[in-house]
Design a protein around this motif. Sequence first.
Motif, mmCIF file in Angstrom:
data_model
loop_
_atom_site.group_PDB
_atom_site.id
_atom_site.type_symbol
_atom_site.label_atom_id
_atom_site.label_comp_id
_atom_site.label_asym_id
_atom_site.label_seq_id
_atom_site.Cartn_x
_atom_site.Cartn_y
_atom_site.Cartn_z
ATOM 1 N N ALA A 153 0.885 -1.155 0.000
ATOM 2 C CA ALA A 153 0.000 0.000 0.000
ATOM 3 C C ALA A 153 0.930 1.214 0.000
ATOM 4 O O ALA A 153 1.510 1.559 1.031
ATOM 5 C CB ALA A 153 -0.911 -0.019 1.226
ATOM 6 N N GLY A 154 1.085 1.834 -1.160
ATOM 7 C CA GLY A 154 2.190 2.763 -1.376
ATOM 8 C C GLY A 154 2.000 4.190 -0.889
ATOM 9 O O GLY A 154 2.360 5.140 -1.617
ATOM 10 N N LEU A 213 -4.971 2.669 -1.859
ATOM 11 C CA LEU A 213 -6.189 2.418 -2.627
ATOM 12 C C LEU A 213 -7.393 2.094 -1.739
ATOM 13 O O LEU A 213 -8.545 2.203 -2.163
ATOM 14 C CB LEU A 213 -5.980 1.314 -3.663
ATOM 15 C CG LEU A 213 -5.462 -0.062 -3.260
ATOM 16 C CD1 LEU A 213 -6.484 -0.906 -2.556
ATOM 17 C CD2 LEU A 213 -4.963 -0.805 -4.497
ATOM 18 N N PHE A 214 -7.129 1.708 -0.479
ATOM 19 C CA PHE A 214 -8.230 1.420 0.431
ATOM 20 C C PHE A 214 -9.026 2.687 0.780
ATOM 21 O O PHE A 214 -10.152 2.595 1.271
ATOM 22 C CB PHE A 214 -7.720 0.764 1.715
ATOM 23 C CG PHE A 214 -7.108 -0.584 1.499
ATOM 24 C CD1 PHE A 214 -7.834 -1.624 0.953
ATOM 25 C CD2 PHE A 214 -5.777 -0.821 1.830
ATOM 26 C CE1 PHE A 214 -7.273 -2.879 0.750
ATOM 27 C CE2 PHE A 214 -5.195 -2.064 1.637
ATOM 28 C CZ PHE A 214 -5.948 -3.104 1.086
ATOM 29 N N ASP A 215 -8.438 3.847 0.561
ATOM 30 C CA ASP A 215 -9.135 5.110 0.813
ATOM 31 C C ASP A 215 -9.961 5.569 -0.379
ATOM 32 O O ASP A 215 -10.656 6.583 -0.309
ATOM 33 C CB ASP A 215 -8.136 6.214 1.173
ATOM 34 C CG ASP A 215 -7.669 6.134 2.619
ATOM 35 O OD1 ASP A 215 -8.386 5.530 3.432
ATOM 36 O OD2 ASP A 215 -6.578 6.656 2.928
ATOM 37 N N SER A 216 -9.871 4.841 -1.492
ATOM 38 C CA SER A 216 -10.660 5.197 -2.679
ATOM 39 C C SER A 216 -12.082 4.672 -2.511
ATOM 40 O O SER A 216 -12.393 3.957 -1.556
ATOM 41 C CB SER A 216 -10.024 4.592 -3.934
ATOM 42 O OG SER A 216 -10.171 3.182 -3.931
ATOM 43 N N PHE A 224 -11.597 -7.934 -2.284
ATOM 44 C CA PHE A 224 -10.461 -8.344 -1.454
ATOM 45 C C PHE A 224 -10.792 -9.571 -0.594
ATOM 46 O O PHE A 224 -10.024 -10.535 -0.572
ATOM 47 C CB PHE A 224 -9.982 -7.185 -0.575
ATOM 48 C CG PHE A 224 -8.829 -6.417 -1.158
ATOM 49 C CD1 PHE A 224 -7.519 -6.722 -0.809
ATOM 50 C CD2 PHE A 224 -9.057 -5.377 -2.057
ATOM 51 C CE1 PHE A 224 -6.448 -6.010 -1.336
ATOM 52 C CE2 PHE A 224 -7.990 -4.658 -2.592
ATOM 53 C CZ PHE A 224 -6.680 -4.977 -2.239
ATOM 54 N N PRO A 225 -11.913 -9.583 0.138
ATOM 55 C CA PRO A 225 -12.206 -10.748 0.987
ATOM 56 C C PRO A 225 -12.495 -12.025 0.202
ATOM 57 O O PRO A 225 -12.503 -13.117 0.781
ATOM 58 C CB PRO A 225 -13.445 -10.306 1.777
ATOM 59 C CG PRO A 225 -13.480 -8.815 1.662
ATOM 60 C CD PRO A 225 -12.898 -8.513 0.329
ATOM 61 N N ASN A 226 -12.739 -11.899 -1.099
ATOM 62 C CA ASN A 226 -13.061 -13.078 -1.903
ATOM 63 C C ASN A 226 -11.853 -13.963 -2.156
ATOM 64 O O ASN A 226 -12.009 -15.154 -2.461
ATOM 65 C CB ASN A 226 -13.671 -12.666 -3.246
ATOM 66 C CG ASN A 226 -15.007 -11.962 -3.088
ATOM 67 O OD1 ASN A 226 -15.665 -12.108 -2.064
ATOM 68 N ND2 ASN A 226 -15.394 -11.197 -4.091
ATOM 69 N N TYR A 227 -10.664 -13.388 -2.044
ATOM 70 C CA TYR A 227 -9.475 -14.196 -2.296
ATOM 71 C C TYR A 227 -9.211 -15.095 -1.098
ATOM 72 O O TYR A 227 -9.018 -14.618 0.018
ATOM 73 C CB TYR A 227 -8.242 -13.323 -2.581
ATOM 74 C CG TYR A 227 -7.030 -14.194 -2.872
ATOM 75 C CD1 TYR A 227 -6.945 -14.879 -4.074
ATOM 76 C CD2 TYR A 227 -6.026 -14.387 -1.930
ATOM 77 C CE1 TYR A 227 -5.877 -15.729 -4.347
ATOM 78 C CE2 TYR A 227 -4.957 -15.230 -2.185
ATOM 79 C CZ TYR A 227 -4.889 -15.901 -3.393
ATOM 80 O OH TYR A 227 -3.844 -16.759 -3.643
ATOM 81 N N LEU A 250 -1.092 -3.461 2.900
ATOM 82 C CA LEU A 250 -1.748 -4.080 1.752
ATOM 83 C C LEU A 250 -2.336 -5.430 2.133
ATOM 84 O O LEU A 250 -3.490 -5.736 1.817
ATOM 85 C CB LEU A 250 -0.757 -4.257 0.604
ATOM 86 C CG LEU A 250 -1.311 -4.986 -0.622
ATOM 87 C CD1 LEU A 250 -2.407 -4.173 -1.300
ATOM 88 C CD2 LEU A 250 -0.199 -5.305 -1.626
ATOM 89 N N CYS A 251 -1.566 -6.235 2.830
ATOM 90 C CA CYS A 251 -2.010 -7.586 3.193
ATOM 91 C C CYS A 251 -3.199 -7.572 4.139
ATOM 92 O O CYS A 251 -3.976 -8.538 4.185
ATOM 93 C CB CYS A 251 -0.856 -8.370 3.802
ATOM 94 S SG CYS A 251 0.405 -8.866 2.595
ATOM 95 N N SER A 252 -3.373 -6.478 4.868
ATOM 96 C CA SER A 252 -4.497 -6.393 5.805
ATOM 97 C C SER A 252 -5.835 -6.405 5.085
ATOM 98 O O SER A 252 -6.875 -6.679 5.694
ATOM 99 C CB SER A 252 -4.382 -5.125 6.660
ATOM 100 O OG SER A 252 -4.646 -3.953 5.893
ATOM 101 N N GLY A 253 -5.825 -6.104 3.803
ATOM 102 C CA GLY A 253 -7.071 -6.111 3.037
ATOM 103 C C GLY A 253 -7.596 -7.503 2.745
ATOM 104 O O GLY A 253 -8.774 -7.678 2.439
ATOM 105 N N PHE A 254 -6.722 -8.508 2.837
ATOM 106 C CA PHE A 254 -7.130 -9.884 2.547
ATOM 107 C C PHE A 254 -7.652 -10.514 3.849
ATOM 108 O O PHE A 254 -6.959 -11.277 4.517
ATOM 109 C CB PHE A 254 -5.962 -10.671 1.967
ATOM 110 C CG PHE A 254 -5.489 -10.154 0.636
ATOM 111 C CD1 PHE A 254 -6.148 -10.511 -0.528
ATOM 112 C CD2 PHE A 254 -4.408 -9.279 0.549
ATOM 113 C CE1 PHE A 254 -5.737 -10.028 -1.768
ATOM 114 C CE2 PHE A 254 -3.983 -8.802 -0.677
ATOM 115 C CZ PHE A 254 -4.647 -9.164 -1.845
#
Length: 300
Positions: A153-154, A213-216, A224-227, A250-254
């Motif tokens: 998450a850049g 991108l999580f703020d978009s 994300f949770p589907n993976y 970034l990984c927190s989104g999964f």
Amino acid sequence: MADPAQDDVFVDDITLPAADGYPLAATLFLPRGAKRNAVLINSATAVHRKLYRGFAGYLAKRGCAVLTYDYRGTGDSRQKSLTGYNQPKSLVGFKASMSDWAAQDITAAVAWMRQRYHGMPFAYVGHSFGGQVLGLLPNNTEISRALLIAAQAGYWKLMTAPERYRVYALLNFIGLPLTRALGYMPGKAGLGMDLPKDAFVQWVSWVMSPRYLFDSKLEALQNFPNYKGALRAQCLSDDPWATRPAVELLCSGFTSIKPEIITVTPADTGVASIGHMGFFRAEHRDTLWRGAAEWIQAGE
């Protein structure tokens, strides 16, 4: 000239149709023997697919069918000019955002590989941006294993100093004014390849947001949770962009899985530096590449 490292590999440049039919330039690497795995390599921002040629060939030698490709408006997926020999067409007015790359290009590449190699374990390799958007894909459930290389998450403040300040200045004081004036972001300003205006502007908006991108407000974030496949995220300790906190964010989104996050130092591989791009250098054939291949093929 032929690449000796590819002697035991079939290499074929093809055209891959995106979800909306846009032609994407791609390269397929196939082993001369039996195919055991399918692997899709997804590029970083403003990086030509040729960067991944050595790694793709290495995987193919180990029995993988591997596809690399360029996102629309970049590399060989940029339209050609009607005048001049093999000259790229101007990106002025060309419509392509980063979310378009995910929804139209990457989603189509996943579907193409899954359909063509439906009987094989399917792995997704994402470098930087290519890893960031795994969670946005509506068909990420088709992927059994995902290896993220320097994918983060850049947010600019999660980068190391002084690089974070260079990036902030490049994007805001050079990139945005140039892009608005020219109608596209010229690669010679510091990114490597020219980028479509919408892609660059969206990227800057993410980099300036604390949760990237999580703020978009992208509807695709719901994917994300589907993976639910295996996920390994690899940090390089001397990478100023994909720092451990940025990779963890970034990984927190999964949320449906527990991603494995590993950090590799240059000393671990006997080199002086690796950085954001260095994983794909051939000097890592017997270290980083071998470890990555073994992990990818562990899912057979």
